[in-house]
Design an enzyme around this catalytic site. Structure first.
Site, short mmCIF file in Angstrom:
data_model
loop_
_atom_site.label_atom_id
_atom_site.label_comp_id
_atom_site.label_asym_id
_atom_site.label_seq_id
_atom_site.Cartn_x
_atom_site.Cartn_y
_atom_site.Cartn_z
N GLU A 144 -11.88 -14.53 11.84
CA GLU A 144 -11.82 -13.14 11.60
C GLU A 144 -13.06 -12.54 10.86
O GLU A 144 -12.88 -11.84 9.80
CB GLU A 144 -10.83 -12.71 11.21
N GLU A 300 -3.95 -17.10 16.88
CA GLU A 300 -3.02 -17.03 15.84
C GLU A 300 -1.77 -16.00 16.33
O GLU A 300 -2.19 -14.78 16.82
CB GLU A 300 -3.71 -16.44 14.57
N GLU A 348 -0.68 -16.96 0.37
CA GLU A 348 0.23 -16.67 1.66
C GLU A 348 1.70 -17.56 1.57
O GLU A 348 2.08 -17.91 2.47
CB GLU A 348 -0.62 -16.87 3.02
C1 GAL Z 1 -4.86 -13.84 9.75
C2 GAL Z 1 -5.90 -14.81 9.35
C3 GAL Z 1 -4.89 -16.27 8.94
C4 GAL Z 1 -4.00 -15.75 7.99
C5 GAL Z 1 -3.24 -14.77 8.85
C6 GAL Z 1 -1.76 -14.33 8.03
O1 GAL Z 1 -5.58 -12.68 9.40
O2 GAL Z 1 -6.55 -15.14 10.05
O3 GAL Z 1 -5.83 -17.17 8.32
O4 GAL Z 1 -4.24 -15.42 6.88
O5 GAL Z 1 -3.86 -13.72 8.79
O6 GAL Z 1 -1.00 -13.56 8.78
#
Ligand code: GAL
Length: 665
Positions: A144, A300, A348
């Site tokens: 990202e 994702e 997270e």
């Molecule tokens: C995305 C990121 C992941 C994780 C995810 C959590 O933006 O690529 O690594 O952090 O968010 O929602």
């Protein structure tokens, strides 16, 4: 190849003795792929120049032994502490001149030559080790991309890039009208990095400087990405692909440019509001499919919840299943969850995952298992199957930047405007490709565009489309500026005046809605009655031969009784419908629906989105119900590959899905 089901797996978070328990559960839930490595730099190069890739190779081998393919992420979004400590010049600098602090991610300076050298070396080490590994099917570069750096290095690189672009300061000064406010540059080194009002003293920098800076940031990321792509391609098997996980409509750089060096695009779809909204959320898929004009990966998505919204609402039972099928229906070849299992510490901890910290399935596990089963049921039906659309909705980062710099009406959000043109198609289950304004328009019956910055090439492509008999809907703020973000000397839509058979006499930001009266009953009285224009209205002056289909009602005196909507029909049969206002959703929807009918565009299935969402991929029709479920009597008899039944109608529960192929008998 059937559709992949995957998850982000971080073996480096756990003792190796526990990897197998994860992999067994992955197999049980039906995963076919894991993505790994993308933040593991500190474990892959624990000290400068000392590499340790063995653990990753063991993880790949163990995954393979459990029947899982691997996608390797290059770890460059998370430089190790030794690197940022010894070489602080690799850190991004914010607009106030403050360098980033270690301990987060994406805190590198994308223009730092030193950082690029470190990235190239780690990417090369990985490629040397895994480029021929039979279990590694592809690569993701970084993660990202999003940070912009205002360092001194970025500034000199920007100045050098401008020099290449313009050749001489005279050319730049002329294109930017730098006589305005005494900005004239007599040396390249005088050119600043643009600041907005928030970071400048009181005024933002010039629109030309700001637009060129965004183009430069795009070039910087292209170089940054290519730096890794090159070394990977040098060692990788030809069938190992390279992608990047973009972020939907994020506009930090021009995604079309970055995608030129990738095999396909991927994106990460999250739901800050928690709930799936077909009209809004499917657009991200159509956008990403348009980056390379082919299917993509959903690299994702959330297994139920995220951890970074104001309220991290869980998706309803069944909704996660519908989210995945929506992505597949719009062209995803893989649905991957972030993440497999929570790290015990780190930022997270609260994020959704398939497996909890105790290593046992969370409730969502069962739903994702059901998804895995459904994918197996569908088998190879969707393999390589394209989504086909008869409508192209044109999109441009440069337009969005230029409009955002000078909205002229705080609520003129260029993305909201694009969505207002997309929604009427979604509501009718009409498939649409969201494409670059520079894409070939061949084969589309209807094009919807509002090119704010326009040049000969864009104008030519729209002319060719209409000359071949196509329909064009032209939105507001079209044809206002050049690619230097300068005003055209012609009135809007400048190079499109003849094509549209209209010009804009004056434009108005509206503080309240104004009435619009449809002046003619057109084709089966689809357009009749009245509506409103909100936020923006243009006073259209039709050329001879152009029909006026609507007028503004009494409002500010200037707009009263002026043309609000025109139709120009060309001898080719092609035509241009010019929208003078940003119309209320009902009117905008009626107009786009009318344009679609006029262009002979058919919906995927003749049912509205309020009943169910339907998309076609290859021969398969994917029908997805919302939270109220759906009862549908089908236009033809079909076989449902999920219920394994022959059907003439469907009764889907909340978030239910059917995958149909029509039967000839
Ligand atoms: C995305 C990121 C992941 C994780 C995810 C959590 O933006 O690529 O690594 O952090 O968010 O929602």
């Amino acid at each position: 190849m059937p559709i992949h089901l995957g998850a982000a797996w971080y073996p480096e978070h756990w003792p190796e003795s526990r990897w197998a328990e994860d992999l067994q559960l992955m197999r049980e839930v039906g995963l076919t792929v894991v993505r790994l490595g993308e933040f593991a730099w500190a474990d892959l190069e624990p000290e400068e120049g000392r590499f340790n890739l063995d653990w990753l190779e063991r993880a790949v081998a163990l995954a393979a032994a459990h029947g899982l393919a691997c996608v390797l992420g290059t770890p460059t979004a998370a430089p190790p502490a030794w690197l940022t400590q010894r070489y602080p010049d690799v850190l991004a600098v914010n607009p106030d001149g403050r360098p980033a602090v270690h301990g987060t991610r994406c805190h590198y300076d994308v223009t730092s030559e030193r950082y690029l050298a470190f990235c190239r070396r780690i990417a090369e080490k990985l490629a040397e080790r895994f480029g021929q590994n039979p279990h590694v099917i592809g690569w993701q570069i970084d993660n990202e991309y999003n940070t912009v750096s205002y360092s001194e290095g970025a500034r000199s690189a920007f100045q050098a890039w401008l020099r290449e672009q313009y050749g001489s300061l005279d050319a730049l000064n002329a294109a930017w009208t730098t006589a305005y406010w005494s900005q004239r540059y007599t040396d390249w080194s005088q050119i600043p990095l643009p600041l907005t009002g928030a970071h400048g003293f009181n005024q933002p920098h010039s629109p030309a400087l700001r637009l060129k800076w965004r183009q430069f940031v795009t070039e910087a990321y292209r170089r940054y990405q290519r730096n890794q792509v090159e070394v990977i391609r040098a060692h990788a098997r030809p069938d190992q692909w390279i992608t990047h996980n973009f972020m939907g409509f994020f506009d930090g750089y021009d995604h079309y440019t970055l995608c030129e060096d990738l095999d396909f695009a991927s994106w990460d779809q999250y739901f800050p509001e928690g709930a799936l909204d077909f009209e809004r959320d499917a657009a991200g898929h159509d956008l990403t499919r348009g980056f390379k004009r082919r299917s993509f990966w959903l690299m994702e998505t959330q297994p139920g919840t995220i951890n970074w919204a104001a309220v991290n609402r869980a998706q309803e039972r069944g909704e996660t299943f519908a989210v995945a099928w929506t992505a597949i229906a719009h062209g995803a070849d893989a649905v991957c969850y972030w993440q497999w299992r929570n790290a015990l510490n780190g930022q997270e901890q609260y994020h959704g995952s398939l497996v909890a910290p105790d290593g046992k399935p969370r409730p969502i596990f069962a739903e994702i298992k059901r998804l895995g089963e459904s994918l197996r049921q569908v088998g190879n039906l969707l393999d390589g199957a394209p989504v086909r659309a008869e409508v192209a909705l044109l999109h441009s980062y440069e337009d969005r930047w230029a409009l955002d710099f000078q909205r002229h009406h705080a609520q003129f959000d260029p993305l909201a405007y694009l969505r207002s043109l997309y929604a009427p198609l979604a509501q009718r289950n009409i498939a649409v490709d969201i494409l670059s304004t520079r894409a070939s328009l061949q084969g589309y019956r209807l094009v919807i565009a509002a090119p704010h910055l326009i040049d000969e090439a864009i104008a030519q492509s729209l002319h060719d489309h209409v000359a071949s008999g196509g329909g064009l809907v032209l939105g507001v703020r079209s044809g206002m500026k050049t690619r230097d973000n300068a005003l055209w000397t012609q009135r809007q839509p400048a190079l499109l005046q003849d094509l549209a058979g209209v010009h804009v006499e004056e434009y108005f930001a509206l503080d309240k809605p104004i009435p619009v009266h449809l002046a003619e009953i057109v084709s089966g009285s689809l357009l009749h009655g009245m509506g409103t224009a909100t936020i923006w209205a243009e006073w259209l002056i039709p050329a001879q031969g152009t029909q006026v289909l609507a007028h503004y009602g009494a409002s500010n005196g200037w707009l009263d009784n002026q043309a609000a909507l025109t139709l120009r029909v060309h001898p080719s049969g092609g035509w241009v419908l010019t929208l003078g206002g940003w119309f209320d959703p009902t009117l905008q929807s009626a107009l786009i629906g009318w344009a679609a009918e006029r262009a002979n565009v058919s919906p995927v299935m003749p049912i509205p989105l309020s009943v169910a969402h339907v998309m076609q991929r290859g021969d398969a029709y994917i029908v997805i119900a919302g939270r109220s479920g759906a009862r549908i009597s089908l236009p033809w008899r079909a076989y449902d590959h999920l219920s394994r039944a022959h059907v003439a109608s469907l009764e889907l529960p909340a978030w239910g899905v059917a995958v149909l192929t029509p039967r000839s008998d």
